[in-house]
Design an enzyme around this catalytic site. Structure first.
Site, PDB file in Angstrom:
ATOM      1  N   HIS A   1       4.235   6.701   0.817  1.00 18.04           N
ATOM      2  CA  HIS A   1       5.074   5.557   1.215  1.00 18.04           C
ATOM      3  C   HIS A   1       5.713   5.832   2.581  1.00 18.04           C
ATOM      4  O   HIS A   1       5.766   4.950   3.439  1.00 18.04           O
ATOM      5  CB  HIS A   1       6.206   5.324   0.199  1.00 18.04           C
TER       6      HIS A   1
ATOM      7  N   LYS B   1       5.610  -2.918 -14.787  1.00 15.61           N
ATOM      8  CA  LYS B   1       5.540  -1.694 -15.608  1.00 15.61           C
ATOM      9  C   LYS B   1       6.939  -1.099 -15.719  1.00 15.61           C
ATOM     10  O   LYS B   1       7.659  -1.039 -14.733  1.00 15.61           O
ATOM     11  CB  LYS B   1       4.636  -0.661 -14.935  1.00 15.61           C
TER      12      LYS B   1
ATOM     13  N   ARG C   1      -4.851   2.579   0.415  1.00 21.24           N
ATOM     14  CA  ARG C   1      -5.303   3.970   0.302  1.00 21.24           C
ATOM     15  C   ARG C   1      -6.821   4.019   0.238  1.00 21.24           C
ATOM     16  O   ARG C   1      -7.470   4.677   1.018  1.00 21.24           O
ATOM     17  CB  ARG C   1      -4.730   4.626  -0.960  1.00 21.24           C
TER      18      ARG C   1
ATOM     19  N   SER D   1       2.466   7.280  -7.235  1.00 22.91           N
ATOM     20  CA  SER D   1       3.713   7.618  -7.927  1.00 22.91           C
ATOM     21  C   SER D   1       3.432   7.987  -9.383  1.00 22.91           C
ATOM     22  O   SER D   1       4.079   8.867  -9.942  1.00 22.91           O
ATOM     23  CB  SER D   1       4.683   6.437  -7.886  1.00 22.91           C
TER      24      SER D   1
END
Ligand code: PNS
Length: 156
Positions: A17, A41, A90, A128
């Site tokens: 990040h 989530k 990514r 994460s």
């Protein structure tokens, strides 16, 4: 003055990040790092913890501000008078979801662009979720997150 919003769950904020924030801060006059209060989530860290970690690692950055939002991202973008949504990419696997989100947001407000920034290849595998999993299982996460986040992860 060009303003960008970099939204996410930041559960927790990682070096990946930060890499995107560094790139965005060079392109935009101001970048709001927007932490969603209630992600889909269930987060491991509550909103105050996620905000605290983001603020701690971004302290002293003149054109980066950490905020939080609830509800529609596009409403927050309009509230802070931003011109663009910033998202990091990514790998190819990110594309479908990001493409869908960008077009949905564009449908809701055609004046707001989504800008994709490519992360450094050394963070291209980082997430994460895996960072949390490694920390929970007693692994070393020091190369994935800043020190302030590592300390919080140790208490998970
Ligand atoms: O870090 P994440 O989980 O990839 O971030 C996703 C986020 C928070 C950017 C996205 O879920 C979001 O924008 N949620 C707010 C609700 C919204 O605006 N939905 C419509 C856009 S598709």
């Amino acid at each position: 003055m060009k303003i960008g919003v970099y939204p996410g769950s930041f559960d927790p904020i990682t070096n990946g990040h930060l890499d995107i924030i560094n790139r965005a801060a060079k392109l935009f006059d101001k970048v709001y790092v927007a932490v969603i209060r209630n992600p889909e989530k269930k987060p491991a860290f509550n909103i105050n913890e996620r905000l605290e970690m983001a603020k701690a690692v971004l302290k002293g950055r003149s054109n980066v501000e950490v905020g939080s939002f609830d509800g529609l991202l596009i409403d927050y973008v309009k509230k802070v008078k931003a011109h663009a949504i910033i998202r990091g990419l990514r790998a190819v696997s990110d594309f479908d979801y990001e493409f869908q989100m960008a077009l949905t947001n564009r449908k809701m407000d055609p004046d707001i662009e989504t800008v994709f920034l490519m992360t450094d290849y050394k963070y291209s595998y980082l997430s994460s979720s895996f960072v949390k999993q490694i920390a929970r299982l007693g692994g070393d996460v020091s190369s994935f997150v800043p020190k302030a986040v590592e300390d919080k992860l140790k208490k998970l």
